[in-house]
Write a protein that holds these residues in place. Structure first.
Motif, short mmCIF file in Angstrom:
data_model
loop_
_atom_site.label_atom_id
_atom_site.label_comp_id
_atom_site.label_asym_id
_atom_site.label_seq_id
_atom_site.Cartn_x
_atom_site.Cartn_y
_atom_site.Cartn_z
N VAL A 178 -7.48 60.57 108.39
CA VAL A 178 -8.16 60.02 107.19
C VAL A 178 -7.70 60.76 105.93
CG1 VAL A 178 -10.41 59.83 106.07
CG2 VAL A 178 -10.14 59.10 108.44
N ALA A 179 -7.57 62.08 106.03
CA ALA A 179 -7.15 62.86 104.86
C ALA A 179 -5.74 62.45 104.43
CB ALA A 179 -7.19 64.35 105.18
N GLU A 180 -4.85 62.35 105.40
CA GLU A 180 -3.45 61.99 105.10
C GLU A 180 -3.38 60.58 104.52
OE1 GLU A 180 -1.03 64.23 105.86
OE2 GLU A 180 0.75 63.02 105.41
N ALA A 181 -4.20 59.68 105.05
CA ALA A 181 -4.12 58.28 104.63
C ALA A 181 -4.80 58.05 103.28
CB ALA A 181 -4.77 57.38 105.69
N LEU A 182 -5.90 58.74 103.03
CA LEU A 182 -6.77 58.29 101.94
C LEU A 182 -7.08 59.31 100.85
CD1 LEU A 182 -9.37 56.33 104.13
CD2 LEU A 182 -7.56 55.34 102.71
N ALA A 183 -6.83 60.59 101.08
CA ALA A 183 -7.21 61.57 100.06
C ALA A 183 -6.44 61.30 98.77
CB ALA A 183 -6.94 62.98 100.55
N PRO A 184 -7.12 61.33 97.64
CA PRO A 184 -6.40 61.13 96.38
C PRO A 184 -5.45 62.30 96.11
CG PRO A 184 -8.71 61.70 95.98
CD PRO A 184 -8.56 61.55 97.46
N ASP A 185 -4.54 62.10 95.15
CA ASP A 185 -3.57 63.16 94.86
C ASP A 185 -4.26 64.44 94.41
OD1 ASP A 185 -1.55 61.53 95.57
OD2 ASP A 185 -1.06 60.87 93.54
N ASN A 186 -5.33 64.29 93.65
CA ASN A 186 -6.07 65.47 93.20
C ASN A 186 -7.53 65.38 93.66
OD1 ASN A 186 -4.05 66.94 91.66
ND2 ASN A 186 -4.02 65.06 90.43
N PRO A 187 -7.76 65.66 94.92
CA PRO A 187 -9.12 65.52 95.44
C PRO A 187 -10.04 66.61 94.88
CG PRO A 187 -7.72 66.53 97.09
CD PRO A 187 -6.84 66.20 95.92
N PRO A 188 -11.34 66.35 94.84
CA PRO A 188 -12.26 67.38 94.36
C PRO A 188 -12.16 68.66 95.21
CG PRO A 188 -13.45 65.40 95.15
CD PRO A 188 -12.01 65.08 95.16
N LEU A 189 -12.00 68.47 96.52
CA LEU A 189 -11.73 69.62 97.39
C LEU A 189 -10.51 69.28 98.24
CD1 LEU A 189 -15.06 69.74 97.06
CD2 LEU A 189 -14.83 71.41 98.88
N LYS A 190 -9.59 70.21 98.33
CA LYS A 190 -8.40 69.98 99.16
C LYS A 190 -8.73 70.43 100.58
CE LYS A 190 -4.76 70.52 95.76
NZ LYS A 190 -4.91 71.54 94.73
N ILE A 191 -8.07 69.81 101.56
CA ILE A 191 -8.42 70.15 102.95
C ILE A 191 -7.24 70.77 103.71
CG2 ILE A 191 -7.86 67.88 103.97
CD1 ILE A 191 -10.56 68.24 105.60
N ARG A 192 -7.58 71.72 104.57
CA ARG A 192 -6.62 72.32 105.51
C ARG A 192 -7.26 72.33 106.89
NH1 ARG A 192 -2.58 75.00 104.19
NH2 ARG A 192 -2.08 74.99 101.99
N ALA A 218 -14.24 63.57 104.62
CA ALA A 218 -13.73 62.48 103.76
C ALA A 218 -14.50 62.43 102.44
CB ALA A 218 -13.84 61.15 104.50
N ALA A 219 -15.82 62.46 102.52
CA ALA A 219 -16.63 62.38 101.30
C ALA A 219 -16.32 63.55 100.37
CB ALA A 219 -18.11 62.35 101.66
N LEU A 220 -16.11 64.72 100.94
CA LEU A 220 -15.82 65.91 100.12
C LEU A 220 -14.46 65.80 99.43
CD1 LEU A 220 -17.20 68.61 102.57
CD2 LEU A 220 -18.06 68.22 100.24
N GLN A 221 -13.60 64.95 99.97
CA GLN A 221 -12.29 64.75 99.33
C GLN A 221 -12.34 63.57 98.35
OE1 GLN A 221 -8.85 65.21 102.39
NE2 GLN A 221 -10.73 64.95 103.58
N GLY A 222 -13.53 63.03 98.14
CA GLY A 222 -13.66 61.93 97.19
C GLY A 222 -13.29 60.58 97.77
N ILE A 223 -13.27 60.47 99.10
CA ILE A 223 -12.93 59.19 99.75
C ILE A 223 -14.23 58.37 99.89
CG2 ILE A 223 -12.12 58.14 101.92
CD1 ILE A 223 -10.37 60.76 102.22
N ASN A 224 -14.14 57.09 99.61
CA ASN A 224 -15.33 56.24 99.66
C ASN A 224 -15.69 55.92 101.12
OD1 ASN A 224 -17.24 54.19 99.54
ND2 ASN A 224 -16.35 53.33 97.66
N ILE A 225 -16.66 56.68 101.64
CA ILE A 225 -16.96 56.53 103.08
C ILE A 225 -17.74 55.25 103.36
CG2 ILE A 225 -16.79 58.98 103.63
CD1 ILE A 225 -19.86 59.13 103.53
N ARG A 226 -18.48 54.75 102.38
CA ARG A 226 -19.21 53.48 102.61
C ARG A 226 -18.20 52.35 102.81
NH1 ARG A 226 -24.90 54.37 103.28
NH2 ARG A 226 -25.19 56.36 102.27
#
Ligand SMILES: O=P(O)(O)OC[C@H]1O[C@](O)(CO)[C@@H](O)[C@@H]1O
Length: 614
Positions: free
Chosen positions: A203-217, A321-329
């Motif tokens: 999900v992170a690879e597919a949907l995270a925006p270029d500048n997410p509010p929090l980046k994930i590792r 996903a939500a923490l990366q700004g992805i619309n989970i709904r």
């Protein structure tokens, strides 16, 4: 497994009948629809004539096969089949093309009875039957995106409350209402493995925006160097990292080790882990209890009735996903829309059933061919890896539901197109014929307003499109079957839809082949064996410690260590344990070298008086 064009289309269809008889011998209780020559009506418009050319060429309706057969194909017939079988999900903008899979009308009819059973099984599962009989569990991942489906109001409330708390928590973290001791959280470090990592990674690879509010590792292994790398990459941002520890069982060793390593890094940096830790796990698991006692920032539930590999629409996938700004709904809506379509009892109108039908045809219902998944979109790179667990951990089973040994499965691999064109597609096109392909096509190349023509009339995305279509045609012209799944764009909605599509296809296919898709007994064998190795290592350490505490130190041969461990039959494993310890400076080779096992004499660098290895 390899077959040539001539055998595939020969009058006896030898390859297919061999597969069938071998599959039937696996379990007398399974009856497989049998293909015969007359079943190949998709290819009725082909006629086989001799050809001397070894070139593959397509000339109007003529395909010349390398294998010596000339296959005449009416492009009209192929187009008609394309139109006849094309599945479209209007709201999701998703298409499935199965025209390049050669199942016949007769095969389809024979399968319909099996599908009736499978549809009933899925209906019962959604109503809360014990669909995982070996573990006595319900299977409820479909309820996660439509809580009204859940079998009772308590479960419905649990789902809705969890969703609300995920949204609230992520909003509070992003807005800065919930802070780390050093300020706003800037990073997520997700610690988990298998189903507790693959979904969030995809999900992170597919949907995270270029500048997410929090980046994930991710830490998804017990590889110390890999863990060190992730922590080093965080650097001073460790102080503003939200560590999400994900484990359904709450006791998976790799995840526990990752947590212990991260906690050590926090201590060394003078940070308080409890102010930055979040747990996602089953209530009252070891992890849950630890998080509660240590007062971590938050805890989110995993439900008994959601398996790890289908947990991406639970807190496991939704919180990161939500923490990366992805619309989970939107993700949930996409999945729910797909689930609705997958409830159709008309195979042609049921996208998951269509996939299951193709899998059954292409792999003879016994996994005789592998599924190569090729998304032509970088952001979908991890889809095949995600599907690998979903499909292989679900379908790869020794016994069927009636206890017959069947050794079922469907192997999945793939990365992305067109990159793989320059790696293994050579073999797919011309080598061993042991696969069928699934192309994932994304129509929108890039966001509007950014496109340009890098040569007259042609964009970069046109090349990608051309590569996909070209590979599909080239494979088909050499009798390699393929499915194409097309979406308009990679969005939370389409990704939710694709995940739901494959979850359901796996469930239906499992019913077709009569296996339990929701347990994983085979994984336990490896875990148990790993535990035995570590127990043996402790005995080796005790023996070496005793010898190393003597004055003078008594270096031991491998035979002596094995005898003193009362495990002469384990000498090979003892050697491997010592070689590993030696490579990590934890044992000293007094004589010989690890390259000549019989020559070595070993002792420990220090004598531990109170033997802590006991
Ligand atoms: O979430 P857990 O309990 O840590 O398990 C992680 C993974 O391990 C497995 O159980 C396999 O060992 C997977 O099914 C699961 O996704």
């Amino acid at each position: 497994m390899a077959s040539s064009v001539s055998t595939f289309y020969s009058s006896t269809f030898k390859k297919k009948s061999i597969s069938r008889s071998s599959s039937i011998s696996r379990s007398s209780s399974i009856s497989f629809p049998v293909r015969s020559r007359s079943h190949f009506d998709i290819f009725q418009t082909y006629s086989i004539v001799s050809a001397s050319s070894s070139e593959v060429s397509k000339n109007n309706n003529i395909i010349t096969s390398k294998k010596g057969g000339l296959l005449e194909k009416s492009s009209e017939a192929l187009w008609a089949r394309y139109l006849d079988w094309l599945y479209q999900h209007k709201e999701l903008g998703l298409y499935i093309d199965v025209s390049r899979v050669g199942f016949t009308d007769e095969f389809f009819k024979e399968m319909e009875v099996k599908f009736e059973t499978a549809f009933k099984a899925m209906e019962d599962l959604e109503k809360g039957s014990i669909a995982n009989p070996d573990e006595g569990r319900m299977v409820g991942h479909y309820w996660l995106r439509n809580s009204k489906l859940s079998p009772n109001s308590f479960l419905r409330m649990q789902i809705e409350n969890t969703l609300e708390s995920i949204s609230k928590f992520s909003d509070d973290v992003i807005s800065g209402k919930i802070l780390s001791p050093a300020g706003r959280f800037t990073q997520i470090l997700s610690v988990g493995i298998g189903g507790s990592a693959l979904g969030p990674q995809f999900v992170a690879e597919a949907l995270a925006p270029d500048n997410p509010p929090l980046k994930i590792r991710f830490i998804d292994n017990t590889d110390p160097a890999g863990i060190d790398h992730q922590i080093a990459q965080l650097g001073p941002e460790l102080a503003t990292t939200l560590v999400i520890v994900i484990s359904k069982s709450g006791g998976t060793p790799e995840t526990r080790n990752g947590l212990l390593e991260v906690q050590k890094a926090f201590r060394e940096a003078g940070l308080d882990f409890s102010k930055q830790g979040v747990a996602i796990t089953q209530e009252n698991s070891l992890l849950d209890n630890t998080a509660r006692i240590e007062r971590w920032v938050a805890r989110f539930p995993m439900f008994d009735w959601v398996g790890g590999r289908t947990s991406v629409m639970s807190a496991v996938g939704l919180l990161p996903a939500a923490l990366q700004g992805i619309n989970i709904r939107e993700m949930l809506d996409g999945a729910s829309l797909m689930d609705e379509a997958n409830r159709s009892t008309v195979v042609k109108n049921n996208p998951a059933a269509l996939l299951a039908l193709c899998w059954y045809w292409a792999s003879d219902g016994v996994g005789s061919k592998d599924m190569v998944v090729l998304p032509y979109k970088d952001s979908l790179l991890l889809f095949s890896r995600y599907l690998q667990q979903l499909v292989m951990e679900s379908l790869g089973k020794e016994f069927d539901l009636d206890g017959n040994r069947v050794n079922q499965g469907l192997a999945v691999y793939g990365n992305k197109g067109s990159t793989d064109q320059h790696a293994y597609i050579q073999q797919l096109r011309e080598g061993v014929h042991n696969f069928f392909a699934t192309f994932i096509e994304v129509l929108r190349d890039r966001p509007p307003g950014h496109d340009w023509e890098l040569e007259p009339g042609v964009t970069c995305g046109d090349y990608l499109f051309g590569m996909l279509q070209g590979t599909r045609s080239a494979l088909y012209s050499n009798d390699r079957e393929s499915i194409t799944v097309t979406v308009q764009e990679v969005t939370p909605r389409s990704v939710g839809g694709m995940i739901a599509l494959y979850e359901r296809a796996v469930g239906i296919y499992a019913s077709l082949i009569n296996i339990n898709a929701y347990h994983q007994p085979g994984v336990e064998a490896g875990k148990k064996a790993a535990g035995e190795v570590l127990a043996l290592q402790k005995r080796v350490l005790t023996v070496l410690n005793e010898a190393s505490c003597k004055d003078p130190v008594e270096p031991l041969t491998l035979d002596e260590v094995a005898d003193r461990c009362h495990s002469p039959e384990e000498i090979e494993m003892i050697y491997k344990i010592i070689a590993h310890m030696e490579a990590n400076d934890r044992a000293i080779i007094a004589e010989g070298s690890c390259g000549s096992p019989r020559s070595i004499k070993v002792y420990l660098g220090e004598c531990i008086v109170d033997d802590m290895y006991d």
